[in-house]
Design an enzyme around this catalytic site. Structure first.
Site, PDB file in Angstrom:
ATOM      1  N   GLY A  33      52.588 105.098 -10.247  1.00 15.06           N
ATOM      2  CA  GLY A  33      51.860 103.843 -10.500  1.00 15.06           C
ATOM      3  C   GLY A  33      51.567 103.052  -9.243  1.00 15.06           C
ATOM      4  N   ASP A  35      53.603 101.410  -7.401  1.00 18.59           N
ATOM      5  CA  ASP A  35      54.642 101.691  -6.400  1.00 18.59           C
ATOM      6  C   ASP A  35      54.218 102.886  -5.534  1.00 18.59           C
ATOM      7  OD1 ASP A  35      57.081 101.596  -5.101  1.00 18.59           O
ATOM      8  OD2 ASP A  35      58.245 102.443  -6.760  1.00 18.59           O
ATOM      9  N   VAL A 121      54.444 102.291 -16.756  1.00 19.45           N
ATOM     10  CA  VAL A 121      55.515 103.211 -17.153  1.00 19.45           C
ATOM     11  C   VAL A 121      56.638 102.495 -17.904  1.00 19.45           C
ATOM     12  CG1 VAL A 121      57.283 104.783 -16.208  1.00 19.45           C
ATOM     13  CG2 VAL A 121      55.028 104.684 -15.176  1.00 19.45           C
TER      14      VAL A 121
HETATM   15  N1  AR6 Z   1      46.840  98.320  -7.915  1.00 11.51           N
HETATM   16  C1  AR6 Z   1      47.123  97.391  -8.868  1.00 11.51           C
HETATM   17  N2  AR6 Z   1      47.699  97.715 -10.053  1.00 11.51           N
HETATM   18  C2  AR6 Z   1      48.004  99.011 -10.276  1.00 11.51           C
HETATM   19  C3  AR6 Z   1      47.748 100.033  -9.336  1.00 11.51           C
HETATM   20  C4  AR6 Z   1      47.138  99.640  -8.095  1.00 11.51           C
HETATM   21  N3  AR6 Z   1      46.858 100.522  -7.129  1.00 11.51           N
HETATM   22  N4  AR6 Z   1      48.160 101.221  -9.865  1.00 11.51           N
HETATM   23  C5  AR6 Z   1      48.647 100.948 -11.094  1.00 11.51           C
HETATM   24  N5  AR6 Z   1      48.549  99.633 -11.359  1.00 11.51           N
HETATM   25  P1  AR6 Z   1      53.428 100.738 -13.157  1.00 11.51           P
HETATM   26  P2  AR6 Z   1      55.906  99.440 -14.137  1.00 11.51           P
HETATM   27  C6  AR6 Z   1      48.959  98.861 -12.551  1.00 11.51           C
HETATM   28  O1  AR6 Z   1      53.638 101.912 -14.050  1.00 11.51           O
HETATM   29  O2  AR6 Z   1      55.416  99.504 -15.547  1.00 11.51           O
HETATM   30  C7  AR6 Z   1      56.881 103.353 -10.896  1.00 11.51           C
HETATM   31  O3  AR6 Z   1      57.062 104.740 -10.945  1.00 11.51           O
HETATM   32  C8  AR6 Z   1      49.074  99.594 -13.864  1.00 11.51           C
HETATM   33  O4  AR6 Z   1      47.786  99.716 -14.494  1.00 11.51           O
HETATM   34  O5  AR6 Z   1      52.976 100.968 -11.765  1.00 11.51           O
HETATM   35  O6  AR6 Z   1      56.512  98.177 -13.633  1.00 11.51           O
HETATM   36  C9  AR6 Z   1      58.056 102.626 -10.272  1.00 11.51           C
HETATM   37  O7  AR6 Z   1      58.668 103.376  -9.261  1.00 11.51           O
HETATM   38  C10 AR6 Z   1      49.989  98.676 -14.652  1.00 11.51           C
HETATM   39  O8  AR6 Z   1      49.239  97.661 -15.317  1.00 11.51           O
HETATM   40  O9  AR6 Z   1      54.792  99.835 -13.041  1.00 11.51           O
HETATM   41  C11 AR6 Z   1      58.962 102.428 -11.449  1.00 11.51           C
HETATM   42  O10 AR6 Z   1      59.736 103.578 -11.692  1.00 11.51           O
HETATM   43  C12 AR6 Z   1      50.839  97.997 -13.584  1.00 11.51           C
HETATM   44  O11 AR6 Z   1      50.257  98.375 -12.332  1.00 11.51           O
HETATM   45  C13 AR6 Z   1      58.014 102.218 -12.610  1.00 11.51           C
HETATM   46  O12 AR6 Z   1      56.803 102.886 -12.225  1.00 11.51           O
HETATM   47  C14 AR6 Z   1      52.297  98.393 -13.609  1.00 11.51           C
HETATM   48  O13 AR6 Z   1      52.407  99.769 -13.908  1.00 11.51           O
HETATM   49  C15 AR6 Z   1      57.696 100.744 -12.816  1.00 11.51           C
HETATM   50  O14 AR6 Z   1      56.943 100.625 -13.984  1.00 11.51           O
END
Ligand code: AR6
Length: 169
Positions: A33, A35, A121
């Site tokens: 994601g 991260d 996630v």
């Molecule tokens: N820019 C902005 N937002 C984004 C981007 C980006 N480049 N990519 C994804 N999103 P997630 P969580 C959005 O899964 O739920 C990781 O593996 C996405 O659409 O990134 O907090 C970490 O290491 C969503 O709305 O984070 C943890 O293990 C939002 O970012 C876990 O995921 C958050 O999605 C954290 O899960």
């Protein structure tokens, strides 16, 4: 819309702000994601320094430099996983926003951008997450002059539409 709050749709790694917030996991060593995107764009210097931070508890936040990112700092916060553990998810998510904003104030970050923490996630319901994020940011801004401006960065259409609606109210 409150003039110190801005809504953007796109990739948070591209933003030239003082600080971007990372939705990390407790290891702080990267993941998928947002991260994964942040670690990829920041380059290997980021994970090297993250190894020295000793991880991060859910609801807490730690700050690093931005390395190769246009942003000067990265504030790493760990959102709650929806539906597991002791189920204080709402309070933990609110804490992520407050603690991240507090780092921004201490480091004199005038501009900060948040992703939609926990709504990928970690499966936090998007509308509830957005209402908590907006409430916490508004409360913080009303009590603090720094940061001057907060950007909510939505990657997916669903979150963007939810934020548009809630911020227009
Ligand atoms: N820019 C902005 N937002 C984004 C981007 C980006 N480049 N990519 C994804 N999103 P997630 P969580 C959005 O899964 O739920 C990781 O593996 C996405 O659409 O990134 O907090 C970490 O290491 C969503 O709305 O984070 C943890 O293990 C939002 O970012 C876990 O995921 C958050 O999605 C954290 O899960």
């Amino acid at each position: 819309m409150e003039t110190r709050i801005e809504l953007i749709q796109g990739d948070i790694t591209k933003l030239k702000v003082d600080a971007i917030v990372n939705a990390a996991n407790p290891s702080l060593l990267g993941g998928g994601g947002v991260d994964g995107a942040i670690h990829k764009a920041a380059g290997p210097g980021l994970v090297e320094v993250c190894r020295l931070l000793g991880g991060c508890k859910t609801g807490e936040a730690k700050i690093t430099k931005g390395y190769k990112l246009p942003a000067q700092f990265i504030i790493h916060t760990v959102g709650p996983v929806w539906g597991v553990g002791d189920r204080h998810e709402e309070e933990l998510l609110a804490s992520c926003y407050r603690k991240s904003l507090a780092h921004a104030t201490v480091h004199d970050c005038k501009t900060i951008a948040f992703p939609n923490i926990s709504t990928g996630v970690y499966h936090f319901p998007k509308e509830l997450a957005a209402s908590i994020a907006i409430r916490e940011v508004k409360n913080y801004l009303s009590a603090n002059a720094i940061p001057e401006k907060v950007s909510f960065v939505c990657f997916d259409d669903e979150n963007f539409m939810i934020y548009q609606q809630l911020l227009d109210q």
